[in-house]
Write a protein that holds these residues in place. Structure first.
Motif, PDB file in Angstrom:
ATOM      1  N   ALA A 104      12.783  42.033  44.615  1.00 27.39           N
ATOM      2  CA  ALA A 104      13.104  42.171  43.188  1.00 27.39           C
ATOM      3  C   ALA A 104      13.940  43.425  42.978  1.00 27.39           C
ATOM      4  CB  ALA A 104      11.822  42.222  42.361  1.00 27.39           C
ATOM      5  N   THR A 133      10.059  45.918  44.826  1.00 28.71           N
ATOM      6  CA  THR A 133      11.054  46.282  43.815  1.00 28.71           C
ATOM      7  C   THR A 133      11.813  47.539  44.233  1.00 28.71           C
ATOM      8  OG1 THR A 133       9.669  47.743  42.447  1.00 28.71           O
ATOM      9  CG2 THR A 133       9.442  45.374  42.088  1.00 28.71           C
ATOM     10  N   ALA A 147      16.386  44.040  36.202  1.00 30.66           N
ATOM     11  CA  ALA A 147      15.092  44.273  36.844  1.00 30.66           C
ATOM     12  C   ALA A 147      14.050  43.300  36.314  1.00 30.66           C
ATOM     13  CB  ALA A 147      14.649  45.713  36.606  1.00 30.66           C
ATOM     14  N   ALA A 206      12.052  40.263  38.363  1.00 31.05           N
ATOM     15  CA  ALA A 206      10.591  40.196  38.435  1.00 31.05           C
ATOM     16  C   ALA A 206      10.111  38.799  38.060  1.00 31.05           C
ATOM     17  CB  ALA A 206       9.975  41.239  37.505  1.00 31.05           C
ATOM     18  N   ALA A 214      10.955  46.800  37.132  1.00 29.51           N
ATOM     19  CA  ALA A 214      10.653  45.534  37.802  1.00 29.51           C
ATOM     20  C   ALA A 214       9.199  45.482  38.242  1.00 29.51           C
ATOM     21  CB  ALA A 214      11.587  45.332  38.997  1.00 29.51           C
TER      22      ALA A 214
END
Length: 624
Positions: A547, A367, A561, A565, A74
């Motif tokens: 994310a 992330t 992922a 993003a 991500a």
């Protein structure tokens, strides 16, 4: 403004320039229904869900980069997107490597220099199906991988084994004799009959078999996605979100508890049926997508690491390693229009250095797994109660893998090339390699490295307690009973396997500081509560975005992922158009043209969801 244009946006990625089916076109128009349910219940006037007042950053904030927390799929994908938009960023990675939950372990002590001496601790196989299209676009179009980078995975081998109740049977034989949907030979001696008074499975269920019973449960729910826009089908599926797999089998299907436990043991992981029904349906789409006909599965030639290595080579600004995030806070001195990220660098082998100082960013895209983010100090940034609860409540699936390097692929002499073996012993699942080159001297076709144990949930936790580091006394005990399991399942003397043994490696995702779990696994009813809150940006000025595959409908997959993003960059551009480095250019149109639509996230509904978050935060802050 492009965001409120009701015509379909430019298509992509890759060479696709228009919707490929009417269902895709319909999804653009109707996909907002999934988030609309949350919007309608919010009590916010729809007329307020519009672009906010224009903001122009002062000179001291004008050139701040975007902070990306984590250098997994991500994080690196976010960076790739921002590169194409000429938006500056900085990637902070707590560990000393990139890749996140992509981790290819290569054995280097024995057989040095020989190819295919590796196994995947993380992501390892990818179906070329509708849901995974962004992953394959990344590899084929963005990273320029040629066809020799993809190796077809052998998902099933008729000579692989099922071993239960101390009895081994070839899978193809068992399929014919027991799991045929008609009659059962009761190979594993579990049927309740006059001959077997200690059995516990009634004959009518035994005859039908676990494959048919499990399919009968999930297939009607998977079929929601046939001929229906994904987001509409997903909304329909959510009507069952109150159920665990176990409760649905008991209350809707009418299966006895003994039968449910039997299906779980044969088809899934111990305790897995206590998870969300809808979660299991979505997960099963990756294996049994009714919109795809006999899809091929692939692994990567050289390991999944070639994907994240390729992403790393593409990004303009490389990650800063050993920057473990310890705190995120809004900067009141700048009217909360900037975010400070605090880091700890004590694990940096380079020692103390100036980069320990906090970083200042225009926005932050985290992330980090939510389990890890839960251990970061967020007292200094505004989160809604829904976001706080989601971070606290969401559970991550424990998972372990134990790879063993042997001198030869001895299982191939049993006719096993690829596929998986299943057992009720502690190793539970053994995955045979589909990659490798022929070894004429040994008479084998594929790699000599096998995933001896691939476990999740309770099964993995019972192995993870022994994982204290390579060659520790505890791991020697662990290796010993895994070798015993392999011997029992394959009906070989354990001494014979020790003669073949070279090395091992054990990995526990739940015990890792930077993952704290393999992937998110929602409980009944949880997804409907978590997803709307965590897809909203946090902070008084909406400058923290979440994310990761957990905040996606494709949990546990690289594509989740990547999709998350995409959503974060999209939503950041919605909330903060001042990030556009070229005001004469429509940056949102550029983003959509270069990176395409998201199957999960309708761009128009997504924009309104960002605006809804802004209005909800205003109301919540006024009440504080």
């Amino acid at each position: 403004m492009y965001l409120i244009n009701t015509t379909p946006s430019p298509k992509g990625p890759g060479k696709v320039t228009k919707p490929t089916t009417e269902e895709e076109l319909s999804a653009v128009k109707k996909g907002a229904q999934a988030i609309d349910e949350f919007t309608k219940g919010s009590g916010i006037d729809p007329a307020k869900l519009v672009t906010g007042p224009k903001y122009t950053p002062p000179p001291e904030l004008k050139d701040l980069p975007v902070g990306i927390l984590g250098a997994g799929c991500a994080g690196l994908y976010t960076a790739m997107i921002l590169d194409t938009l000429d938006i500056k960023y900085e990637i902070l990675e707590g560990s000393g490597r990139h890749g996140g939950r992509v981790l290819t372990h290569e054995f280097t002590s024995e057989l040095r220099g020989q190819p295919y001496q590796y196994f995947e601790c993380g992501a390892m196989r990818f179906p070329d199906i509708f849901l995974m299209k962004r992953t394959f676009d990344l590899c084929r179009e963005r990273l320029g991988m040629k066809e020799d980078s993809f190796l077809e995975v052998i998902m099933y081998n008729e000579n692989a084994i099922k071993h239960f109740n101390g009895i081994s049977a070839k899978q193809n034989d068992y399929k014919k004799s027991d799991d045929n949907g008609k009659t059962s030979a009761d190979t594993f001696k579990i049927g309740k009959s006059t001959k077997n008074k200690d059995g516990w499975i009634p004959q009518e269920y035994l005859d039908e078999g676990t494959t048919s019973l499990y399919s009968k449960t999930l297939e009607p729910l998977r079929n929601y996605f046939v001929g229906t826009p994904f987001q509409d089908a997903f909304l329909k599926l959510m009507r069952h979100d109150k159920h665990s797999v176990r409760s649905y089998m008991r209350e809707t299907m009418g299966f006895p508890d003994s039968v449910i436990r039997w299906i779980e043991a044969m088809e899934w992981r111990t305790g897995g049926f206590d998870g969300s029904l809808t979660e299991s349906v979505i997960a099963s789409l990756s294996f049994d997508d009714p919109r795809s006909t006999k899809p091929k599965w692939f692994c990567f030639n050289g390991g999944t690491r070639i994907v994240t290595d390729g992403m790393l080579n593409k990004v303009r600004y490389k990650p800063k390693y050993h920057k473990q995030v310890t705190g995120i806070k809004e900067m009141a001195i700048h009217d909360n229009q900037a975010v400070e990220v605090q880091v700890d660098t004590r694990e940096d082998p380079r020692g103390d250095h100036a980069e320990k100082i906090p970083g200042k960013y225009s926005n932050v895209i985290s992330t980090l797994p939510l389990s890890v983010l839960r251990t970061v100090n967020l007292d200094g940034i505004y989160l809604s109660i829904g976001q706080k609860s989601a971070l606290r409540e969401l559970q991550y699936h424990p998972s372990v893998k134990i790879g063993i390097q042997f001198k030869t692929a001895w299982w191939e002499k049993m006719g096993i090339i690829g596929g998986q073996t299943y057992t009720d012993r502690t190793c539970r699942t053994t995955v045979y390699p589909s990659y490798g080159v022929p070894n004429p001297g040994a008479g084998t076709q594929k790699s000599n490295v096998v995933i001896a144990a691939y476990n999740g949930l309770l099964d993995s936790q019972r192995l993870a307690v022994y994982m204290k580091g390579y060659n520790t006394p505890q791991e020697k005990i662990l290796l010993n009973f895994i070798m015993n399991d392999l011997a029992a399942v394959h009906q070989k003397p354990v001494s014979e396997l020790w003669e073949e043994y070279l090395d091992y490696y054990a990995w526990d995702w739940y015990g890792n500081t930077f993952s704290q779990g393999a992937f998110a696994w929602f409980g009944p009813g949880q997804f409907q509560e978590v997803y709307p809150h965590l897809t909203m940006p946090a902070g008084k000025k909406q400058r923290l975005f979440f994310a990761g595959d957990a905040i996606s409908t494709c949990h546990g997959w690289v594509v989740g992922a990547l999709n998350s993003a995409w959503r974060c960059v999209h939503d950041m551009l919605v909330a903060h158009p001042e990030l556009n480095p070229n005001p004469k250019e429509d940056i949102m149109a550029k983003f959509m043209k270069l990176w395409g639509e998201s199957e999960e996230w309708d761009n128009i509904a997504g924009a309104k969801h960002v605006y809804l978050g802004r209005e909800l935060f205003k109301r919540q802050q006024a009440a504080d």
